[in-house]
Scaffold this active site. Structure first.
Site, short mmCIF file in Angstrom:
data_model
loop_
_atom_site.label_atom_id
_atom_site.label_comp_id
_atom_site.label_asym_id
_atom_site.label_seq_id
_atom_site.Cartn_x
_atom_site.Cartn_y
_atom_site.Cartn_z
N GLY A 13 0.84 -1.20 0.00
CA GLY A 13 0.00 0.00 0.00
C GLY A 13 0.87 1.24 0.00
O GLY A 13 2.08 1.19 -0.17
N GLY A 31 0.91 5.62 1.61
CA GLY A 31 0.34 6.59 2.53
C GLY A 31 1.03 7.93 2.40
O GLY A 31 1.70 8.22 1.39
N GLY A 32 0.87 8.77 3.42
CA GLY A 32 1.45 10.10 3.37
C GLY A 32 2.97 10.09 3.40
O GLY A 32 3.61 10.95 2.79
N VAL A 53 4.60 1.17 1.10
CA VAL A 53 4.92 0.05 1.98
C VAL A 53 5.03 -1.19 1.11
O VAL A 53 4.14 -1.50 0.31
CB VAL A 53 3.85 -0.14 3.06
CG1 VAL A 53 4.23 -1.28 4.00
CG2 VAL A 53 3.66 1.15 3.85
N ASP A 106 -2.96 8.27 14.10
CA ASP A 106 -3.72 7.69 12.99
C ASP A 106 -4.33 6.36 13.45
O ASP A 106 -4.25 5.35 12.76
CB ASP A 106 -2.81 7.46 11.78
CG ASP A 106 -3.60 7.23 10.51
OD1 ASP A 106 -4.81 7.51 10.50
OD2 ASP A 106 -3.00 6.77 9.51
#
Length: 455
Positions: A22, A24-25, A29, A144
């Site tokens: 995946g 993210g910010g 990953v 988060d």
């Protein structure tokens, strides 16, 4: 899990990348494998963030604090390199579904099980309170905390991706801070996160109340996600949560966690005291159908990453067969005297003293002590064991083999040259080759014979 594209690296540090999990910010990953064969998750920071000195300094502090969190309810940080050209952080990979995929009833978004029973929610609340207490004890704030960051295993929940996003506070994009738009899920953010205020451990406790409501009812406490993110954030800051459908004891705890004032929310330790320890002894904390789905999901994730097959070892031979082969190989090689000395009658040095083999052909009676003895004894010793011709004696030879040299096609005897027989002498006949001749002479070719028989 997606396959690696042409733009993705194939290795990071000592880890070989296998697939993409995946993004993210902070970055992407990847699923990777270490040199020891263990499967890990590698988070690679975005290259534009790696060029900012303030971001690197903040990431260095956050990673050092995250490595101090070693509780049983968190996914540990195993390795990191904040000084690399592109920083990366390595965490343990757990082949387990998230709470979001286990509870979600959206078609294609999860397993379709729905809300968890009361006992499972009680164990979930205790495990998450333990994890937040360990994270806050290390001086970190998760920031988060949401169902997609909670892994469901057979032994209890695990919290991942804690504290790393704090490094984004120091990141800028054209002079603008990136924090307000990159951290936190809209349905699980605290009021102070929505307003962009400083975040404290109380913000994680607010998110804990939203996560427990979602696990017990399958819905969000401030409305569904069908509305816009701005409308959802407005209800978080101004409206009261909807805790209907929760058990009485869990409902009071959730309402205290979802209080608008951070000072009036309980701490993670206080939540743990009210919930108590997880009662996982004796039977599983999940229902049988959920446990079966959990096993299938874990098998699918584990099967997606096939380990590299081990190379088969060569078959081991018995000791007796190895000894027989060793003896046969020694019998095929003749014994050679190391005649490498300049003086025929001077004793050989200790390093050049010939040693007879354990079993060979032929076994020497006694090793020679000098070059001359070895040179003289070699033919005689050879004739004692073989009727073939002894090797030629040459003072320039450096070795004296005990076995005859095989005759090759190049060593054929040369044929004797043919000798021509001499031709017999013939008496010349008087032949006249000239029309004019003198009396008493006979003309024969270019020579002239006299009547007296001379030439």
């Amino acid at each position: 899990m997606e396959k690696l594209s042409a733009q993705d690296p194939r290795s990071v540090g000592a880890y070989r990348l296998l697939a993409r999990l995946g993004s993210g910010g902070l970055g992407r990953v990847y699923l990777a494998r270490s040199e020891g064969g263990s499967t890990v998750a590698v988070r690679v920071v975005r290259r534009e963030l790696a060029g900012q000195a303030a971001f690197r300094a903040s990431l260095r502090e956050v990673v050092a604090a995250a490595r101090r969190v070693t509780g049983a309810w968190t996914v540990p940080v195993l390795d990191a390199d904040t000084e690399a050209e592109v920083p990366w952080v390595v965490c343990d990979y757990v082949a387990a579904p998230t709470l979001l995929s286990l509870v979600s009833l959206v078609p294609g978004g999860g397993t379709g099980h729905g809300p968890l029973p009361a006992r499972s929610v009680h164990v979930l609340a205790s495990g998450l309170a333990h994890a937040l207490a360990d994270i806050h004890g290390a001086g970190l704030v998760h920031r988060d905390f949401k169902p997609s960051n909670v892994l469901i295993t057979e032994h209890g929940p695990l919290v991942r991706d804690f504290g790393i996003t704090r490094a984004l506070d120091a990141a800028t994009d054209g002079g603008l801070r990136l924090t307000g738009t990159l951290i936190g899920a809209p349905g699980f953010m605290s009021p102070e996160q929505v307003r962009g205020e400083a975040e404290t451990p109380a913000s994680d406790v607010f998110s804990l109340g939203s996560v427990l409501t979602y696990a017990a009812t399958g819905r969000l406490p401030f409305g569904g996600t069908d509305s816009s993110a701005h409308a959802l954030q407005l209800r978080i800051t101004q409206e009261e949560p909807d805790t209907s459908g929760l058990p009485e004891g869990l409902g009071r705890l959730v309402r205290d966690c979802l209080h608008k004032d951070p000072e009036r929310r309980p701490s993670a330790r206080a939540v743990l005291d009210r919930v108590g320890g997880p009662e996982t002894a004796g039977e599983s904390w999940l229902p049988a159908d959920v446990l079966a789905e959990l096993g299938q999901h874990t098998a699918r994730l584990s099967g997606a990453v096939k380990p590299r097959p081990a190379q088969p070892l060569p078959p081991q031979r018995p000791a007796q067969q190895q000894e027989t082969q060793q003896q046969e190989s020694q019998q095929q090689q003749p014994y050679i005297y190391p005649l490498q000395h300049h003086n025929y009658h001077q004793p050989l040095p200790q390093a050049q003293q010939p040693q007879p083999p354990a079993s060979g052909f032929p076994p020497p009676l006694q090793p020679p002590s000098s070059f001359a003895d070895a040179y003289a004894d070699a033919p005689a010793h050879h004739l004692a064991h073989d009727d073939a011709e002894p090797p030629a004696r040459s003072k320039r030879a450096t070795i004296a083999p005990i076995c005859p040299r095989p005759r090759t096609s190049r060593q054929r005897p040369r044929p004797r040259p043919l000798r021509r027989r001499p031709r017999p002498l013939r008496r010349p006949t008087a032949t006249c080759h000239s029309a004019s001749w003198a009396p008493g002479t006979v003309a024969c070719g270019p020579r002239t014979a006299t009547a007296r028989g001379g030439w």
